[in-house]
Design a protein around this motif. Structure first.
Motif, PDB file in Angstrom:
ATOM      1  N   GLN A   1       2.278  10.415  -2.027  1.00 44.07           N
ATOM      2  CA  GLN A   1       3.719  10.204  -2.436  1.00 44.07           C
ATOM      3  C   GLN A   1       3.721   9.083  -3.077  1.00 44.07           C
ATOM      4  O   GLN A   1       4.483   8.906  -4.279  1.00 44.07           O
ATOM      5  CB  GLN A   1       4.638  10.038  -1.235  1.00 44.07           C
ATOM      6  CG  GLN A   1       4.950  11.328  -0.403  1.00 44.07           C
ATOM      7  CD  GLN A   1       5.708  11.246   0.682  1.00 44.07           C
ATOM      8  OE1 GLN A   1       5.408  10.121   1.443  1.00 44.07           O
ATOM      9  NE2 GLN A   1       6.655  12.184   1.051  1.00 44.07           N
ATOM     10  N   VAL A   2       2.906   7.933  -2.817  1.00 46.62           N
ATOM     11  CA  VAL A   2       2.830   6.561  -3.491  1.00 46.62           C
ATOM     12  C   VAL A   2       2.410   6.919  -4.871  1.00 46.62           C
ATOM     13  O   VAL A   2       2.979   6.600  -6.003  1.00 46.62           O
ATOM     14  CB  VAL A   2       2.054   5.467  -2.932  1.00 46.62           C
ATOM     15  CG1 VAL A   2       1.756   4.265  -3.644  1.00 46.62           C
ATOM     16  CG2 VAL A   2       2.921   5.409  -1.485  1.00 46.62           C
TER      17      VAL A   2
ATOM     18  N   TYR B   1       2.647  -2.830  -5.587  1.00 40.51           N
ATOM     19  CA  TYR B   1       1.173  -3.101  -4.866  1.00 40.51           C
ATOM     20  C   TYR B   1       0.524  -3.878  -5.528  1.00 40.51           C
ATOM     21  O   TYR B   1      -0.738  -4.266  -5.022  1.00 40.51           O
ATOM     22  CB  TYR B   1       0.421  -1.539  -4.824  1.00 40.51           C
ATOM     23  CG  TYR B   1       0.736  -0.782  -6.260  1.00 40.51           C
ATOM     24  CD1 TYR B   1      -0.541  -1.188  -7.353  1.00 40.51           C
ATOM     25  CD2 TYR B   1       1.601  -0.039  -6.729  1.00 40.51           C
ATOM     26  CE1 TYR B   1      -0.273  -0.721  -8.621  1.00 40.51           C
ATOM     27  CE2 TYR B   1       1.757   0.465  -8.011  1.00 40.51           C
ATOM     28  CZ  TYR B   1       0.739  -0.123  -8.807  1.00 40.51           C
ATOM     29  OH  TYR B   1       0.857   0.666  -9.991  1.00 40.51           O
TER      30      TYR B   1
ATOM     31  N   SER C   1       0.815  13.620   1.889  1.00 41.55           N
ATOM     32  CA  SER C   1       0.581  12.412   2.630  1.00 41.55           C
ATOM     33  C   SER C   1       1.422  11.142   2.082  1.00 41.55           C
ATOM     34  O   SER C   1       1.768  11.146   0.749  1.00 41.55           O
ATOM     35  CB  SER C   1      -1.032  12.192   2.511  1.00 41.55           C
ATOM     36  OG  SER C   1      -1.168  11.575   1.146  1.00 41.55           O
ATOM     37  N   ASN C   2       1.591  10.225   2.639  1.00 36.00           N
ATOM     38  CA  ASN C   2       2.089   9.123   2.230  1.00 36.00           C
ATOM     39  C   ASN C   2       1.333   8.548   1.038  1.00 36.00           C
ATOM     40  O   ASN C   2       2.014   8.036  -0.111  1.00 36.00           O
ATOM     41  CB  ASN C   2       2.141   7.765   3.168  1.00 36.00           C
ATOM     42  CG  ASN C   2       2.810   6.601   2.779  1.00 36.00           C
ATOM     43  OD1 ASN C   2       4.051   6.604   2.040  1.00 36.00           O
ATOM     44  ND2 ASN C   2       2.337   5.522   2.785  1.00 36.00           N
ATOM     45  N   VAL C   3       0.055   8.284   0.937  1.00 39.37           N
ATOM     46  CA  VAL C   3      -0.858   8.019  -0.133  1.00 39.37           C
ATOM     47  C   VAL C   3      -0.548   8.811  -1.735  1.00 39.37           C
ATOM     48  O   VAL C   3      -0.265   8.334  -2.554  1.00 39.37           O
ATOM     49  CB  VAL C   3      -2.564   8.283   0.017  1.00 39.37           C
ATOM     50  CG1 VAL C   3      -3.234   8.001  -0.962  1.00 39.37           C
ATOM     51  CG2 VAL C   3      -2.814   7.030   1.231  1.00 39.37           C
TER      52      VAL C   3
ATOM     53  N   GLN D   1       2.415   9.792  -6.594  1.00 41.37           N
ATOM     54  CA  GLN D   1       3.318  10.625  -7.282  1.00 41.37           C
ATOM     55  C   GLN D   1       4.374   9.788  -7.944  1.00 41.37           C
ATOM     56  O   GLN D   1       4.735   9.734  -9.080  1.00 41.37           O
ATOM     57  CB  GLN D   1       3.883  11.760  -6.386  1.00 41.37           C
ATOM     58  CG  GLN D   1       4.742  12.697  -7.179  1.00 41.37           C
ATOM     59  CD  GLN D   1       4.232  13.479  -8.104  1.00 41.37           C
ATOM     60  OE1 GLN D   1       3.071  14.014  -7.965  1.00 41.37           O
ATOM     61  NE2 GLN D   1       4.919  13.660  -9.396  1.00 41.37           N
ATOM     62  N   GLN D   2       5.023   8.757  -7.192  1.00 42.17           N
ATOM     63  CA  GLN D   2       6.062   7.887  -7.507  1.00 42.17           C
ATOM     64  C   GLN D   2       5.449   6.992  -8.541  1.00 42.17           C
ATOM     65  O   GLN D   2       6.254   6.755  -9.797  1.00 42.17           O
ATOM     66  CB  GLN D   2       6.258   6.864  -6.286  1.00 42.17           C
ATOM     67  CG  GLN D   2       7.483   6.200  -6.869  1.00 42.17           C
ATOM     68  CD  GLN D   2       8.767   7.004  -6.425  1.00 42.17           C
ATOM     69  OE1 GLN D   2       8.924   7.820  -5.715  1.00 42.17           O
ATOM     70  NE2 GLN D   2       9.553   7.169  -7.515  1.00 42.17           N
TER      71      GLN D   2
ATOM     72  N   TYR E   1      -3.880   2.799  -6.193  1.00 43.52           N
ATOM     73  CA  TYR E   1      -5.068   2.999  -5.438  1.00 43.52           C
ATOM     74  C   TYR E   1      -6.215   3.247  -6.294  1.00 43.52           C
ATOM     75  O   TYR E   1      -5.756   3.720  -7.809  1.00 43.52           O
ATOM     76  CB  TYR E   1      -5.215   4.210  -4.671  1.00 43.52           C
ATOM     77  CG  TYR E   1      -4.021   4.129  -3.221  1.00 43.52           C
ATOM     78  CD1 TYR E   1      -4.173   3.376  -2.509  1.00 43.52           C
ATOM     79  CD2 TYR E   1      -2.796   4.891  -3.564  1.00 43.52           C
ATOM     80  CE1 TYR E   1      -3.253   3.272  -1.262  1.00 43.52           C
ATOM     81  CE2 TYR E   1      -1.797   4.908  -2.613  1.00 43.52           C
ATOM     82  CZ  TYR E   1      -2.250   4.049  -1.625  1.00 43.52           C
ATOM     83  OH  TYR E   1      -1.052   3.821  -0.539  1.00 43.52           O
TER      84      TYR E   1
ATOM     85  N   GLU F   1     -10.163  11.520   1.964  1.00 46.42           N
ATOM     86  CA  GLU F   1     -10.270  10.585   3.064  1.00 46.42           C
ATOM     87  C   GLU F   1     -11.392   9.839   3.438  1.00 46.42           C
ATOM     88  O   GLU F   1     -11.510   9.300   4.389  1.00 46.42           O
ATOM     89  CB  GLU F   1     -10.119  11.656   4.253  1.00 46.42           C
ATOM     90  CG  GLU F   1      -8.728  12.558   4.114  1.00 46.42           C
ATOM     91  CD  GLU F   1      -7.411  11.615   4.171  1.00 46.42           C
ATOM     92  OE1 GLU F   1      -7.435  10.549   4.757  1.00 46.42           O
ATOM     93  OE2 GLU F   1      -6.511  11.964   3.526  1.00 46.42           O
TER      94      GLU F   1
END
Length: 180
Positions: free
Chosen positions: A6-7, A177, A2-4, A9-10, A131, A40
């Motif tokens: 991926q963010v 962020y 998911s995009n979350v 992981q980055q 997050y 979720e």
């Protein structure tokens, strides 16, 4: 992914590993032994259940396959005080499961603030993440790597020095962020 995820992981690669804030993260990341579980949910009971399930997953999975888990809560706990109160519940869960000494929880949040610091103090960057994140750590693994790591007590001080020396541009790149 998911995009979350991926963010996260980055962030893990650029900040945690890239700045060497956790000198123990590179190897499990390279070996694909870090799980990023994106919850979720938007209510505390369901998130606590997710964390419980991930602790069980760690119990049931050999270290060679899974070293550690990051439980990410992108849809709740945006307020750092709420996050901190929930962290007490997570710590209580570890005690209730009789897993103190087996697991420890490291905490990361976009507005992380160490006690006694100002919100914009650079040292808070060491625990700032895209997050709210609960990092489930195997204590046995941590003890093993600490035995062979020179001056583990100096890690926090080195991390603070590292983030204090970041330029404004580096902070903008590493922590996009946080730029409001």
């Amino acid at each position: 992914m998911s995009n979350v995820a991926q963010v996260v992981q980055q962030w893990l690669e650029d900040v945690v590993i890239g700045l060497n804030l956790c000198p123990f993260a590179a190897k499990p990341n390279r070996n694909k032994q870090i799980k990023i579980h994106v919850s979720e949910h938007s209510d505390e009971a369901a998130l606590l259940e997710d964390i419980y399930q991930e602790l069980r997953n760690l119990d049931e999975t050999p270290v060679a396959e899974l070293e550690t888990t990051l439980v990410v809560a992108p849809y709740m706990l945006a307020d750092f005080d709420d996050y901190n109160q929930f962290l007490d519940l997570v710590e209580g869960l570890v005690v209730q499961l009789n897993k103190q000494g087996t697991y420890q929880i490291a905490s990361f949040h976009p507005d992380y603030q160490f006690y006694g610091t100002e919100a914009d103090d650079a040292e808070n960057l060491t625990n700032r993440s895209p997050y709210p994140i609960f990092h489930l750590i195997r204590e046995e693994s941590m003890e093993k790597v600490l035995k062979h790591y020179p001056d583990p007590e100096g890690i926090p001080e080195r991390n603070i020095e590292c983030v204090e020396n970041l330029t404004t541009e580096q902070k903008r790149q590493l922590f996009p962020y946080l730029i409001k």
